[in-house]
Design a protein around this motif. Structure first.
Motif, PDB file in Angstrom:
ATOM      1  N   GLY A 167      -3.310   4.427  -3.226  1.00 35.10           N
ATOM      2  CA  GLY A 167      -3.293   5.538  -3.989  1.00 35.10           C
ATOM      3  C   GLY A 167      -2.935   6.972  -3.138  1.00 35.10           C
ATOM      4  N   LEU A 168      -3.572   7.890  -3.392  1.00 33.34           N
ATOM      5  CA  LEU A 168      -3.429   9.284  -2.399  1.00 33.34           C
ATOM      6  C   LEU A 168      -3.549   9.020  -1.536  1.00 33.34           C
ATOM      7  CD1 LEU A 168      -2.722  12.278  -2.865  1.00 33.34           C
ATOM      8  CD2 LEU A 168      -4.966  12.605  -3.370  1.00 33.34           C
ATOM      9  N   HIS A 169      -4.861   8.431  -0.830  1.00 31.11           N
ATOM     10  CA  HIS A 169      -5.066   8.301   0.525  1.00 31.11           C
ATOM     11  C   HIS A 169      -4.021   7.583   1.368  1.00 31.11           C
ATOM     12  CE1 HIS A 169      -6.995   6.760   4.161  1.00 31.11           C
ATOM     13  NE2 HIS A 169      -7.550   7.962   4.221  1.00 31.11           N
ATOM     14  N   LEU A 170      -3.698   6.445   0.777  1.00 32.74           N
ATOM     15  CA  LEU A 170      -2.284   5.718   1.274  1.00 32.74           C
ATOM     16  C   LEU A 170      -1.220   6.593   1.821  1.00 32.74           C
ATOM     17  CD1 LEU A 170      -1.558   2.928   2.546  1.00 32.74           C
ATOM     18  CD2 LEU A 170      -0.793   2.384  -0.006  1.00 32.74           C
ATOM     19  N   ASN A 171      -0.703   7.253   0.756  1.00 31.32           N
ATOM     20  CA  ASN A 171       0.322   8.046   0.714  1.00 31.32           C
ATOM     21  C   ASN A 171       0.292   8.998   1.770  1.00 31.32           C
ATOM     22  OD1 ASN A 171       1.432   6.566  -1.379  1.00 31.32           O
ATOM     23  ND2 ASN A 171       0.872   7.980  -2.843  1.00 31.32           N
ATOM     24  N   GLY A 172      -1.147   9.967   1.895  1.00 33.61           N
ATOM     25  CA  GLY A 172      -1.265  10.845   2.896  1.00 33.61           C
ATOM     26  C   GLY A 172      -1.369  10.183   4.221  1.00 33.61           C
ATOM     27  N   SER A 173      -2.192   9.245   4.316  1.00 32.41           N
ATOM     28  CA  SER A 173      -2.239   8.792   5.649  1.00 32.41           C
ATOM     29  C   SER A 173      -0.795   8.200   6.602  1.00 32.41           C
ATOM     30  CB  SER A 173      -3.119   7.614   5.661  1.00 32.41           C
ATOM     31  OG  SER A 173      -2.793   6.592   4.872  1.00 32.41           O
ATOM     32  N   MET A 174      -0.132   7.653   5.479  1.00 36.48           N
ATOM     33  CA  MET A 174       1.190   7.146   5.782  1.00 36.48           C
ATOM     34  C   MET A 174       2.030   8.288   6.157  1.00 36.48           C
ATOM     35  SD  MET A 174       1.041   3.800   6.416  1.00 36.48           S
ATOM     36  CE  MET A 174      -0.630   4.326   6.830  1.00 36.48           C
ATOM     37  N   ALA A 175       2.163   9.249   5.387  1.00 34.31           N
ATOM     38  CA  ALA A 175       3.193  10.272   5.357  1.00 34.31           C
ATOM     39  C   ALA A 175       2.803  11.280   6.402  1.00 34.31           C
ATOM     40  CB  ALA A 175       3.303  10.943   4.180  1.00 34.31           C
ATOM     41  N   LEU A 176       1.484  11.723   6.708  1.00 30.64           N
ATOM     42  CA  LEU A 176       1.053  12.576   7.547  1.00 30.64           C
ATOM     43  C   LEU A 176       0.183  12.167   8.744  1.00 30.64           C
ATOM     44  CD1 LEU A 176       0.698  15.816   7.958  1.00 30.64           C
ATOM     45  CD2 LEU A 176      -1.185  15.692   6.479  1.00 30.64           C
ATOM     46  N   GLY A 177      -0.573  11.163   8.583  1.00 35.84           N
ATOM     47  CA  GLY A 177      -1.388  10.692   9.598  1.00 35.84           C
ATOM     48  C   GLY A 177      -0.521   9.826  10.545  1.00 35.84           C
ATOM     49  N   VAL A 178       0.210   9.003  10.444  1.00 41.18           N
ATOM     50  CA  VAL A 178       1.013   8.212  10.987  1.00 41.18           C
ATOM     51  C   VAL A 178       1.959   9.038  12.252  1.00 41.18           C
ATOM     52  CG1 VAL A 178       2.893   6.289  11.351  1.00 41.18           C
ATOM     53  CG2 VAL A 178       1.129   6.055   9.837  1.00 41.18           C
ATOM     54  N   PRO A 179       2.761   9.958  11.690  1.00 44.20           N
ATOM     55  CA  PRO A 179       3.360  10.918  12.618  1.00 44.20           C
ATOM     56  C   PRO A 179       2.716  11.781  13.345  1.00 44.20           C
ATOM     57  CG  PRO A 179       4.321  10.888  10.207  1.00 44.20           C
ATOM     58  CD  PRO A 179       3.126  10.185  10.102  1.00 44.20           C
ATOM     59  N   LEU A 180       1.142  12.129  12.738  1.00 44.95           N
ATOM     60  CA  LEU A 180       0.453  12.880  13.692  1.00 44.95           C
ATOM     61  C   LEU A 180      -0.201  12.199  14.914  1.00 44.95           C
ATOM     62  CD1 LEU A 180      -1.948  15.311  11.334  1.00 44.95           C
ATOM     63  CD2 LEU A 180      -0.446  15.742  13.327  1.00 44.95           C
TER      64      LEU A 180
END
Length: 626
Positions: free
Chosen positions: A573-586
């Motif tokens: 859900g929300l955590h998967l979307n956030g970690s992929m969209a923001l965490g991976v690039p970071l």
């Protein structure tokens, strides 16, 4: 006929009838035997008494007319939810009336009780007949009252009928009286050693399965029980549901210090099916057992597991506002503290931002100056820049330690707080960023993360703009004087020192912007790295293996829960979307780009590291090393 002053030694001061239904009583008008003295004139019936003797005057009955016992009256309502456990009594009060409806108080009055299975009882035919034991017979007292207090029933759950009769009188004369009775099935906190017995689990044992044959002992690890279905975590522990048997250790033990006696009382009032009277208990006014894991209601069971300023899974969330209006903010990975005044926090963050900006400006200018000096004199004097690096690294280490729950003296925590504040990270103390975050659709943890990531970007933008402004003014001065030298040698070298004379204008600007970029990245690198990895920091709560009743756990997501917001399951859900969209690039930025950027620059110039041009642009990276 008038009768006055008549005395009867047993019953019927005027008349004793063996069958009042065949007798007619009339004075001025026809009346019944029970109303004879009230409807006939007092001049006809007066001073008539009945008694065996003067010392036991209450034995007699019927001051006018009495008759034989004719009916039984039970002073008890239909009984439901009776529990067959060998402890709950079946009290009965029996009265006997004569044919005229008068309460019989003389003669042999003995009542006997029996039980029969009701015709529609679903338990009939199971081979277990109901059994009454204890006091199943009783005699009347001097007032004609028959009281049975010590009678119990052993029976499987179902519908039954209690029959009360007078064995000394034929049933044709005194018909038996009946009352329905329902035996309930075992409930939570009870077990069924046999099909006709429900036993409440004693202290230090428990059960959530009414059909089980025995209680579970001992209590789960790190839990307490007062018997029945009560299971309460010890101080410093938390469970995800009132009936969850896995007690998870709280990362911050001080957050899980709710009143355990209140938790036991809440469970007792909800689970213990019977009081000593045999009636079902009701919910208390100060407890709501069925509540969400992240409930902030101070009356909810889940909230009462936590200390006053915490709530949620493992008591890891900070209460935004308590009943008195006091707000709390996050001051560490697992800790909270009350907020100071909003204006104070804003002023502190503004001062911190300006000081950090000035510190970075000074760092950049000193680095450029020493690079230029190294180019001009072919020296390796980097004392100022090296000192700045040492101070920066010390602040970085203090900031990292400040976000770890470690016991330390107050003075040490003060240093942690100063360092964390310098990097605009989660602060220790009462200046938490949470205190500035307003409620909204976006979760506070995500807002906090975005602020932490925005600060380095804003600083880089401002410092780059400052370099562009300085460079533009420098070019203007050079154009006016037509010299290709440092235009302001008399100004403080820390802030206006130019690059080497032989550089082109564009090369000088690129050098300044490169130094600015690397200085900001070096300063904020631990904060960026911490925030990048924090997107993937998950904590498992409930363990299902080796636990009784694993189905009762409500925080058993296999991937754990996001440490920054323990209500959010990881990688869905929300955590998967956030970690992929923001965490991976970071992570790509902080783990690959930032470390490799200076390495690639040095590798590109590895064959001429001692050249003035290389020392001018990149010397600050390798000058400190021998």
């Amino acid at each position: 006929m008038a009768i006055h002053g008549n005395f009867a030694s047993d019953a019927g001061a005027v008349m004793f009838s063996t069958n009042t239904s065949t007798s007619t009583f009339s004075c001025n008008a026809q009346t019944s035997a029970s109303k004879l003295t009230s409807t006939c004139p007092a001049s006809l019936w007066s001073n008539n008494t009945v008694s065996k003797n003067t010392t036991l005057a209450l034995y007699g009955y019927g001051t006018a007319v009495a008759s034989l016992p004719a009916s039984i009256v039970l002073d008890v309502a239909p009984m439901t939810n009776y529990v067959s456990n060998g402890n709950v009594k079946l009290p009965l009060t029996v009265y006997v009336l004569d044919q005229g409806g008068l309460n019989v108080t003389s003669g042999t009055l003995r009542a006997s009780v029996s039980v029969a299975t009701a015709g529609n009882n679903s338990s009939s035919g199971n081979g277990s007949d109901p059994l009454l034991y204890g006091q199943t017979e009783a005699y009347a007292d001097p007032f004609g009252v028959i009281t049975i207090t010590d009678m119990m029933l052993s029976a499987v759950p179902g519908a039954y009928t209690l029959m009360v009769s007078l064995p000394d009188y034929p049933t044709t004369q005194v018909p038996p009286e009946s009352r329905p009775l329902t035996v309930r099935a075992c409930t939570l906190g009870e077990v069924q050693p046999s099909n006709d017995t429900c036993m409440t689990c004693p202290v230090t044992t428990y059960s959530f399965t009414p059909t089980a044959s025995k209680c579970i002992a001992p209590c789960p690890a790190n839990a307490n029980s007062s018997g029945g279905a009560t299971v309460v975590p010890a101080l410093g522990y938390w469970h995800s549901a009132p009936n969850s048997t896995y007690m998870a250790a709280c990362p911050n033990g001080g957050a899980c210090q709710g009143d355990r006696s209140a938790l036991l009382a809440c469970q007792n009032a909800s689970y213990m099916p019977l009081m000593t009277s045999g009636q079902l208990q009701s919910m208390p006014n100060n407890c709501s057992l069925e509540s969400a894991v992240d409930s902030t209601d101070q009356l909810s069971y889940m909230r009462q597991q936590c200390s006053p300023d915490y709530y949620g899974p493992l008591c890891a969330l900070c209460l935004r506002q308590d009943s008195s209006g006091r707000a709390y903010g996050r001051t560490g990975t697992w800790s909270c503290q009350h907020c100071r005044h909003r204006g104070t926090i804003i002023a502190a963050y503004a001062v911190s931002f300006v000081l950090v900006l000035l510190f970075l400006m000074y760092t950049i200018c000193v680095t450029i100056r020493e690079n230029s000096e190294a180019w001009e004199s072919d020296s390796h004097n980097t004392g100022g820049a090296e000192l700045i690096r040492v101070v920066t690294v010390w602040l970085q280490y203090m900031s990292i330690l400040g976000n770890v729950n470690i016991p330390a003296p107050g003075t040490v925590h003060w240093m942690f707080s100063v360092a964390s504040f310098a990097f605009s990270s989660i602060t220790s103390g009462s200046l938490s960023l949470d205190c500035l975050i307003r409620a909204g659709p976006l979760r506070p943890a995500l807002k906090r993360l975005l602020v932490h990531l925005a600060v380095p970007v804003i600083n880089l933008f401002l410092l780059s703009a400052w370099q562009l402004l300085w460079w533009s003014r420098s070019q203007l001065r050079r154009a006016q004087t037509a010299f290709v030298t440092n235009p302001v040698q008399s100004a403080p070298a820390a802030f206006v020192h130019s690059a080497a004379p032989s550089q082109s204008a564009s090369a000088e600007l690129r050098q300044r912007l490169l130094v600015t970029l690397l200085a900001v990245l070096f300063y904020y690198y631990p904060s960026l790295l911490t925030n990048a990895w924090s997107l993937f920091a998950c904590y498992k709560v409930d363990r299902l293996s080796g636990v009784t009743y694993p189905q009762n756990s409500r925080a058993a997501w296999a991937q754990g829960y996001w440490v920054s917001d323990m209500t959010l399951p990881c990688f869905t859900g929300l955590h998967l979307n956030g970690s992929m969209a923001l965490g991976v690039p970071l992570l790509f930025l902080v783990c690959l780009v930032i470390p490799l950027l200076p390495a690639l620059l040095l590798m590109q110039h590895r064959t001429h590291l001692d050249s003035p041009f290389t020392r001018l642009r990149l010397g600050f990276i390798y000058h400190p090393y021998k």
